[in-house]
Design an enzyme around this catalytic site. Structure first.
Site, PDB file in Angstrom:
ATOM      1  N   GLU A 245       0.953  -1.375   0.095  1.00 61.47           N
ATOM      2  CA  GLU A 245       0.008   0.157   0.101  1.00 61.47           C
ATOM      3  C   GLU A 245       0.947   1.368  -0.093  1.00 61.47           C
ATOM      4  O   GLU A 245       1.374   1.470   1.097  1.00 61.47           O
ATOM      5  CB  GLU A 245      -0.839  -0.012   1.132  1.00 61.47           C
ATOM      6  CG  GLU A 245      -1.803  -1.143   1.443  1.00 61.47           C
ATOM      7  CD  GLU A 245      -3.074  -1.271   0.345  1.00 61.47           C
ATOM      8  OE1 GLU A 245      -3.136  -0.064  -0.143  1.00 61.47           O
ATOM      9  OE2 GLU A 245      -3.646  -2.217   0.024  1.00 61.47           O
ATOM     10  N   CYS A 279      -2.247   9.509   2.374  1.00 59.37           N
ATOM     11  CA  CYS A 279      -1.905   8.943   1.198  1.00 59.37           C
ATOM     12  C   CYS A 279      -3.063   9.195   0.155  1.00 59.37           C
ATOM     13  O   CYS A 279      -2.897   9.184  -1.164  1.00 59.37           O
ATOM     14  CB  CYS A 279      -1.890   7.241   1.272  1.00 59.37           C
ATOM     15  SG  CYS A 279      -3.181   6.508   2.147  1.00 59.37           S
TER      16      CYS A 279
HETATM   17  P1  NAD Z   1       8.493   4.909   4.540  1.00 63.06           P
HETATM   18  O1  NAD Z   1       8.342   4.164   3.191  1.00 63.06           O
HETATM   19  O2  NAD Z   1       9.469   5.684   4.637  1.00 63.06           O
HETATM   20  O3  NAD Z   1       8.144   4.150   5.674  1.00 63.06           O
HETATM   21  C1  NAD Z   1       7.161   2.815   6.019  1.00 63.06           C
HETATM   22  C2  NAD Z   1       7.701   1.948   6.850  1.00 63.06           C
HETATM   23  O4  NAD Z   1       8.724   0.907   6.246  1.00 63.06           O
HETATM   24  C3  NAD Z   1       8.628   2.324   8.241  1.00 63.06           C
HETATM   25  O5  NAD Z   1       7.976   1.743   9.091  1.00 63.06           O
HETATM   26  C4  NAD Z   1       9.821   1.921   7.966  1.00 63.06           C
HETATM   27  O6  NAD Z   1      10.729   1.948   8.959  1.00 63.06           O
HETATM   28  C5  NAD Z   1       9.912   0.910   6.905  1.00 63.06           C
HETATM   29  N1  NAD Z   1      11.045   0.649   6.255  1.00 63.06           N
HETATM   30  C6  NAD Z   1      11.822   1.665   5.732  1.00 63.06           C
HETATM   31  N2  NAD Z   1      12.822   1.127   5.029  1.00 63.06           N
HETATM   32  C7  NAD Z   1      12.525  -0.198   4.839  1.00 63.06           C
HETATM   33  C8  NAD Z   1      13.344  -1.301   4.325  1.00 63.06           C
HETATM   34  N3  NAD Z   1      14.265  -1.253   3.570  1.00 63.06           N
HETATM   35  N4  NAD Z   1      12.789  -2.402   4.545  1.00 63.06           N
HETATM   36  C9  NAD Z   1      11.510  -2.585   5.382  1.00 63.06           C
HETATM   37  N5  NAD Z   1      11.172  -1.818   6.001  1.00 63.06           N
HETATM   38  C10 NAD Z   1      11.406  -0.307   5.750  1.00 63.06           C
HETATM   39  O7  NAD Z   1       6.892   5.686   4.628  1.00 63.06           O
HETATM   40  P2  NAD Z   1       6.441   6.841   5.815  1.00 63.06           P
HETATM   41  O8  NAD Z   1       6.998   8.044   5.364  1.00 63.06           O
HETATM   42  O9  NAD Z   1       6.318   6.055   7.075  1.00 63.06           O
HETATM   43  O10 NAD Z   1       4.880   6.901   5.025  1.00 63.06           O
HETATM   44  C11 NAD Z   1       4.404   7.639   4.110  1.00 63.06           C
HETATM   45  C12 NAD Z   1       4.352   7.036   2.933  1.00 63.06           C
HETATM   46  O11 NAD Z   1       3.068   6.179   3.134  1.00 63.06           O
HETATM   47  C13 NAD Z   1       3.609   8.036   1.738  1.00 63.06           C
HETATM   48  O12 NAD Z   1       3.992   7.541   0.568  1.00 63.06           O
HETATM   49  C14 NAD Z   1       2.009   7.471   1.854  1.00 63.06           C
HETATM   50  O13 NAD Z   1       1.364   7.794   0.691  1.00 63.06           O
HETATM   51  C15 NAD Z   1       2.317   6.187   1.955  1.00 63.06           C
HETATM   52  N6  NAD Z   1       1.048   5.777   2.721  1.00 63.06           N
HETATM   53  C16 NAD Z   1       0.469   4.940   2.019  1.00 63.06           C
HETATM   54  C17 NAD Z   1      -1.055   4.357   2.362  1.00 63.06           C
HETATM   55  C18 NAD Z   1      -2.039   3.323   1.657  1.00 63.06           C
HETATM   56  O14 NAD Z   1      -2.798   2.830   2.286  1.00 63.06           O
HETATM   57  N7  NAD Z   1      -1.524   3.168   0.105  1.00 63.06           N
HETATM   58  C19 NAD Z   1      -1.377   4.791   3.651  1.00 63.06           C
HETATM   59  C20 NAD Z   1      -0.392   5.598   4.476  1.00 63.06           C
HETATM   60  C21 NAD Z   1       0.408   5.934   4.163  1.00 63.06           C
END
Ligand code: NAD
Length: 502
Positions: A245, A279
């Site tokens: 997502e 998002c």
């Molecule tokens: P992010 O990708 O920076 O981090 C998300 C999660 O992934 C965190 O828990 C982080 O620690 C983890 N992570 C980071 N690198 C990783 C790796 N290499 N392997 C595994 N895990 C890793 O995103 P964010 O800043 O926390 O969230 C914002 C983003 O999320 C925005 O792009 C937003 O649109 C999206 N989002 C999407 C939805 C949806 O349902 N489509 C909902 C909410 C947020």
């Protein structure tokens, strides 16, 4: 997450959670290294054996009790969400309310959606009974973001649990306390369950990466597209299935026959609530030229009175993740450089951790504010000539998460032309609040669906069972005892079944 933070995990052993409004430390959490992640997955595996064997009715009871526990401690929970994420307490309560709706829907509908189904064996196999049974996967690793730190990961957690899986959840490093509180309430509501039905591991990206490599049966990730791609590549090594997502750049189409005031209200709210850190929030608007003047004036009028803050009157809070502020600034500046006009605010709207609403009109479609996810309280508005142009521009983006249409007569027709996982007609984000509707995107917005029946099926694997009820003499098709007579008969029957269509 910045590179510094990402490499810091190899040195640091604790993660400090900070109030984004004040910079104050809220709590420290031990960071789970690879061994700790492996241990959590092993405990979850034992718990899954117990949880997965419970009846749907028993799991429903445990899930609904969890919901009641969340209600009982909702004031405390909202305070924590306000402190760690920055959003107003009312928004925190709305988020909990939506999560509760999903817990209830998943608990109430798991049996109906997942119970064994008898299917037709077809004419040639009519001596068989055929069943599809949905098996839990085992242990599901959930990796979450910080913007809706309960609602968003819960779309995976509640549905994975209802389908009979144990869950190991790594909350975002910006919402660690919130994620742990959610899991603690599950344990508190269900003390008789074994440890590990729903547990958390804490840390930065490296802890998430360790979870992807820990032999879980599925990874359910919500976060940025860039991280989603890394996770999918890492999961490919072990063929671990992924649900992704990811980000969005959601468009709103305001047709000539739209209710202008309602459309402006929806755009103003959808673009700025939660500081635009949504998002499926509104990022781009395409409005018909016959009404664009009135529409833009109304959006501006509403947003002039909307302000961020941390007090009880604030419409939304600070930016939760400081590094996002520079991205928002870059997008505003790029839009202005590429022909856009700021009819409300501008780069000066960024005041420390708070960003006042910014409305950008007619920025070039190639500008970052139109192409990339901004994730701030800004919106671009472009005047178009008719629905065809609006649909073409709305669809010309690598993302495809949510979308919105305002039209009195043609809403459904326009919605069906949009390349997106969901569309809300004459309201904003309606699809996200209806539990039965699946949620997820196309293109760079991800793979798979949370919520609704597809959200339960995501966390199961179909097991097909074919039972021969009786043998038909001479008709054993899958045996060396098959006779020439049988084959002659088949050569007559097959054209009757399949060969008559012109
Ligand atoms: P992010 O990708 O920076 O981090 C998300 C999660 O992934 C965190 O828990 C982080 O620690 C983890 N992570 C980071 N690198 C990783 C790796 N290499 N392997 C595994 N895990 C890793 O995103 P964010 O800043 O926390 O969230 C914002 C983003 O999320 C925005 O792009 C937003 O649109 C999206 N989002 C999407 C939805 C949806 O349902 N489509 C909902 C909410 C947020």
């Amino acid at each position: 997450m910045s590179t510094t933070e990402s490499t810091a995990v190899t040195r640091e052993t604790t993660l400090t959670s900070v109030n984004p409004a004040t910079g104050e430390t809220i709590a420290s959490h031990p960071i789970a290294d690879e061994q700790a992640v492996a241990a959590a997955v092993a405990t979850a595996r034992s718990a899954a054996a117990v949880w997965g064997r419970l009846s749907y009715a028993d799991r429903k009871r445990h899930l609904l009790r969890w919901g009641s526990r969340i209600v009982a401690r909702s004031e405390e929970f909202c305070d924590l969400i306000h402190a760690e994420n920055g959003k107003p307490r009312d928004d925190a309560f709305l988020e909990l309310m939506l999560a509760l709706e999903h817990i209830k829907w998943a608990a109430n509908n798991a049996e109906k959606v997942l119970k064994p189904k008898k299917v037709s064996p077809g004419a040639l196999m009519s001596n068989f009974a055929a069943y599809i049974e949905q098996r839990p996967l085992g242990v599901v690793g959930v990796i979450g973001p910080w913007n809706y730190p309960v609602y968003t990961p819960n779309g995976s957690i509640a549905y994975a649990l209802a389908a009979g899986n144990a869950v190991v959840f790594k909350p975002s490093e910006y919402s660690t306390g919130i994620g742990n509180f959610l899991a603690a309430l599950f344990a508190e509501a269900n003390p008789e369950l074994p440890e590990g039905v729903f547990a958390t591991i804490n840390g930065y990206g490296a802890t998430g990466a360790a979870l992807v490599n820990a032999g879980v049966n599925k990874i359910a990730f919500t976060g940025s597209t860039a991280t989603g791609k890394k996770i999918m590549a890492a999961a490919a090594e072990t063929l671990t299935p992924v649900l992704l997502e990811c980000g969005g750049k959601d468009a709103v189409i305001v047709a000539a026959d739209a209710d202008i005031k309602a459309a402006a209200d929806a755009v103003a709210y959808g673009a700025t609530m939660n500081s635009g850190q949504t998002c499926a929030g509104v990022e781009r608007v395409y409005v018909d030229k016959s009404i664009s003047g009135e529409f833009i004036a109304e959006v501006k009028r509403i947003l002039t009175d909307i302000h961020p803050g941390s007090d009880s009157k604030a419409s939304y809070g600070p930016m939760t993740m400081p590094s996002q502020i520079d991205i928002v600034r870059r997008h505003i500046e790029d839009a202005l450089k590429k022909g856009g006009t700021a009819v409300l605010g501008g780069p000066e709207s960024i005041k420390g951790n708070y960003i006042e609403p910014v409305v950008l009109v007619d920025a070039d479609e190639s500008s970052e504010a139109v192409c990339e996810e901004t994730f701030g309280p800004t919106v671009t508005i472009r005047t178009v000539t008719g629905i065809d142009e609006a649909v073409e521009l709305a669809n010309s983006n690598k993302y495809g998460l949510g979308s919105t249409v305002f039209s009195r007569k043609r809403g459904l027709e326009i919605a069906r032309r949009l390349r997106a996982g969901a569309t809300s007609v004459n309201s904003v984000l309606g699809f996200a609040a209806i539990s039965a509707l699946p949620f997820g995107g196309v293109g760079d917005s991800g793979i798979g669906r949370i919520h609704g029946a597809p959200g339960l099926l995501e966390f199961t694997s179909p097991h097909s069972i074919a039972v021969q009820r009786f043998a038909v003499p001479g008709m054993a098709l899958l045996s060396y005892t098959r006779t020439d007579r049988t084959m002659n008969l088949l050569r007559k029957v097959v054209p009757l079944i399949h060969g008559r269509h012109k």
